[in-house]
Every structure is written in C-alpha cells, then in structure tokens.
Write a protein that holds these residues in place. Structure first.
Motif, PDB file in Angstrom:
ATOM      1  N   PRO A  17      69.309 153.084  29.270  1.00 34.35           N
ATOM      2  CA  PRO A  17      68.206 153.661  28.492  1.00 34.35           C
ATOM      3  C   PRO A  17      66.879 153.372  29.186  1.00 34.35           C
ATOM      4  O   PRO A  17      66.713 152.338  29.829  1.00 34.35           O
ATOM      5  N   ASP A  18      65.952 154.302  29.054  1.00 34.51           N
ATOM      6  CA  ASP A  18      64.649 154.121  29.682  1.00 34.51           C
ATOM      7  C   ASP A  18      63.914 152.942  29.069  1.00 34.51           C
ATOM      8  O   ASP A  18      64.099 152.612  27.890  1.00 34.51           O
ATOM      9  N   LEU A  19      63.069 152.314  29.882  1.00 36.88           N
ATOM     10  CA  LEU A  19      62.204 151.256  29.392  1.00 36.88           C
ATOM     11  C   LEU A  19      61.148 151.893  28.490  1.00 36.88           C
ATOM     12  O   LEU A  19      60.724 153.025  28.735  1.00 36.88           O
ATOM     13  N   PRO A  20      60.724 151.201  27.455  1.00 41.34           N
ATOM     14  CA  PRO A  20      59.734 151.795  26.551  1.00 41.34           C
ATOM     15  C   PRO A  20      58.394 152.005  27.247  1.00 41.34           C
ATOM     16  O   PRO A  20      57.947 151.172  28.024  1.00 41.34           O
ATOM     17  N   ARG A  56      80.989 149.701  45.983  1.00 44.02           N
ATOM     18  CA  ARG A  56      80.086 150.190  44.939  1.00 44.02           C
ATOM     19  C   ARG A  56      80.787 150.297  43.584  1.00 44.02           C
ATOM     20  O   ARG A  56      80.436 151.121  42.762  1.00 44.02           O
ATOM     21  N   LEU A  57      81.749 149.402  43.344  1.00 44.79           N
ATOM     22  CA  LEU A  57      82.453 149.469  42.072  1.00 44.79           C
ATOM     23  C   LEU A  57      81.532 149.112  40.902  1.00 44.79           C
ATOM     24  O   LEU A  57      81.652 149.672  39.823  1.00 44.79           O
ATOM     25  N   ASP A  58      80.631 148.184  41.107  1.00 36.03           N
ATOM     26  CA  ASP A  58      79.678 147.813  40.061  1.00 36.03           C
ATOM     27  C   ASP A  58      78.431 148.670  40.213  1.00 36.03           C
ATOM     28  O   ASP A  58      77.631 148.477  41.120  1.00 36.03           O
ATOM     29  N   ARG A  59      78.280 149.638  39.325  1.00 36.40           N
ATOM     30  CA  ARG A  59      77.152 150.575  39.405  1.00 36.40           C
ATOM     31  C   ARG A  59      75.959 150.130  38.560  1.00 36.40           C
ATOM     32  O   ARG A  59      74.922 150.786  38.556  1.00 36.40           O
ATOM     33  N   LEU A  60      76.104 149.029  37.841  1.00 35.71           N
ATOM     34  CA  LEU A  60      75.023 148.582  36.972  1.00 35.71           C
ATOM     35  C   LEU A  60      73.732 148.282  37.739  1.00 35.71           C
ATOM     36  O   LEU A  60      72.659 148.684  37.290  1.00 35.71           O
ATOM     37  N   PRO A  61      73.782 147.613  38.901  1.00 39.77           N
ATOM     38  CA  PRO A  61      72.522 147.397  39.635  1.00 39.77           C
ATOM     39  C   PRO A  61      71.837 148.709  40.032  1.00 39.77           C
ATOM     40  O   PRO A  61      70.609 148.810  40.003  1.00 39.77           O
ATOM     41  N   GLU A  62      72.619 149.714  40.393  1.00 47.89           N
ATOM     42  CA  GLU A  62      72.046 151.023  40.736  1.00 47.89           C
ATOM     43  C   GLU A  62      71.399 151.660  39.510  1.00 47.89           C
ATOM     44  O   GLU A  62      70.294 152.217  39.588  1.00 47.89           O
ATOM     45  N   ALA A  63      72.076 151.572  38.370  1.00 49.92           N
ATOM     46  CA  ALA A  63      71.527 152.142  37.142  1.00 49.92           C
ATOM     47  C   ALA A  63      70.214 151.442  36.767  1.00 49.92           C
ATOM     48  O   ALA A  63      69.264 152.090  36.326  1.00 49.92           O
ATOM     49  N   ALA A  64      70.150 150.132  36.970  1.00 48.28           N
ATOM     50  CA  ALA A  64      68.921 149.388  36.662  1.00 48.28           C
ATOM     51  C   ALA A  64      67.795 149.820  37.596  1.00 48.28           C
ATOM     52  O   ALA A  64      66.649 150.007  37.159  1.00 48.28           O
ATOM     53  N   ALA A  65      68.103 150.000  38.879  1.00 45.69           N
ATOM     54  CA  ALA A  65      67.071 150.439  39.833  1.00 45.69           C
ATOM     55  C   ALA A  65      66.601 151.856  39.494  1.00 45.69           C
ATOM     56  O   ALA A  65      65.400 152.134  39.547  1.00 45.69           O
ATOM     57  N   GLU A  66      67.526 152.738  39.126  1.00 43.75           N
ATOM     58  CA  GLU A  66      67.147 154.101  38.747  1.00 43.75           C
ATOM     59  C   GLU A  66      66.260 154.093  37.503  1.00 43.75           C
ATOM     60  O   GLU A  66      65.271 154.831  37.431  1.00 43.75           O
TER      61      GLU A  66
END
Length: 164
Positions: A17-20, A56-66
């Motif tokens: 989710p986007d940051l507020p 790249r099995l853990d995509r959470l760091p990429e999602a956080a950067a995006e």
C-alpha cells in the motif's frame, strides 16, 4: 527445487500500500527539494540492484522500494519551492531559523521546513506542527505559547535568521 513448488501469486508479489500523503501543502526549502531528489535517486538505484539479484524469490524488498519511489515521485510532483530569503526577515516565516528562550532561560534554535525534512533531532519543524504554528508570524521580542501534550510553554523569540 522444482518451480512447481514455488508460489508465484501471493502477498509477496502484490504492491505494498502507498505511504500516506499529507493533506497539507507540500512547501519545501531548496535543501528539502534537493533531499527529496537525492532520496528518489537512491531508491531507484536500490530497486535496480534488487532487480539485478540472482535470487529474487523474496519480492518484498522490491515492493518496498517501488512504494518508496511512488511516494517520493508524488512528493516531488506536489512540491511548492519556497525561498526563505523572499520573506521579510523581521517576521518568522517558512524556512527561517528562529532562536527562542524558554521559561528556564534555555535557548534553542528551530528551523521551519517542509514535512519531509522536518526532524526534531535536527531542530527542524513543519509549519503546521504545534511549535511551527506558534512561531509563524512572530517577531523578535514576541512571546508565543507552544501547546504541547505535556502542557503549555511560553517562549520568547530572540532572533530570526534566514538560512545560508
């Protein structure tokens, strides 16, 4: 491990989710705008490095950067640059440094900055913070009341300066 046992769809692959985003106008000092741009470049470099990983099995760091990139792009797009030198130097305004003295005689200097560069540890406050609201418009020699959760504090405005 066979790819048959790797879950491709799931919460790790969904965007975070986007940051507020603040409802207040996004006033920024020249330093604040430069910092937002620097942070965006760093987030983009981080994302590029994450995407270049072999595993790249853990995509959470990429999602956080995006997510961080979306936030920074929105903040830059909505930025309203303010030159502190353009405001009268005899009245506290956005970007000014203000030295105040509390009831015990302790002097502290605060700078009124944009939300993204505000940092209590660095004595930078947002204009809509309780202290920022108390200080804006004050002149040297004025007393202002800072309403805090712990109670009210009366501050004497000693000096107003435009940052370098």
């Amino acid at each position: 491990m066979s790819r048959a046992f790797v879950k491709e769809d799931g919460p790790d692959n969904e965007p975070l989710p986007d940051l507020p985003i603040s409802p207040h106008p996004n006033l920024v000092t020249p330093r604040g705008l430069a910092d937002l741009r620097r942070r965006l470049a760093e987030a983009q470099a981080t994302l590029q490095a994450l995407r270049a990983r072999e595993d790249r099995l853990d995509r959470l760091p990429e999602a956080a950067a995006e997510r961080d990139i979306r936030y920074l792009e929105a903040r830059i797009a909505s930025a309203i640059p303010v030159d502190p030198a353009a405001a009268p130097a005899d009245e506290v305004a956005f970007g000014h440094r203000v030295t105040v003295e509390d009831e015990e005689g302790i002097e502290t200097t605060w700078q009124i900055t944009g939300e993204d560069e505000a940092s209590a540890a660095d004595h930078r406050i947002a204009p809509h913070s309780p202290l920022g609201r108390a200080l804006i418009g004050a002149r040297a020699g004025d007393e202002v009341v800072w309403t805090r959760p712990a109670g009210q504090v009366t501050l004497l405005v000693k000096r107003i300066a435009c940052p370098d």
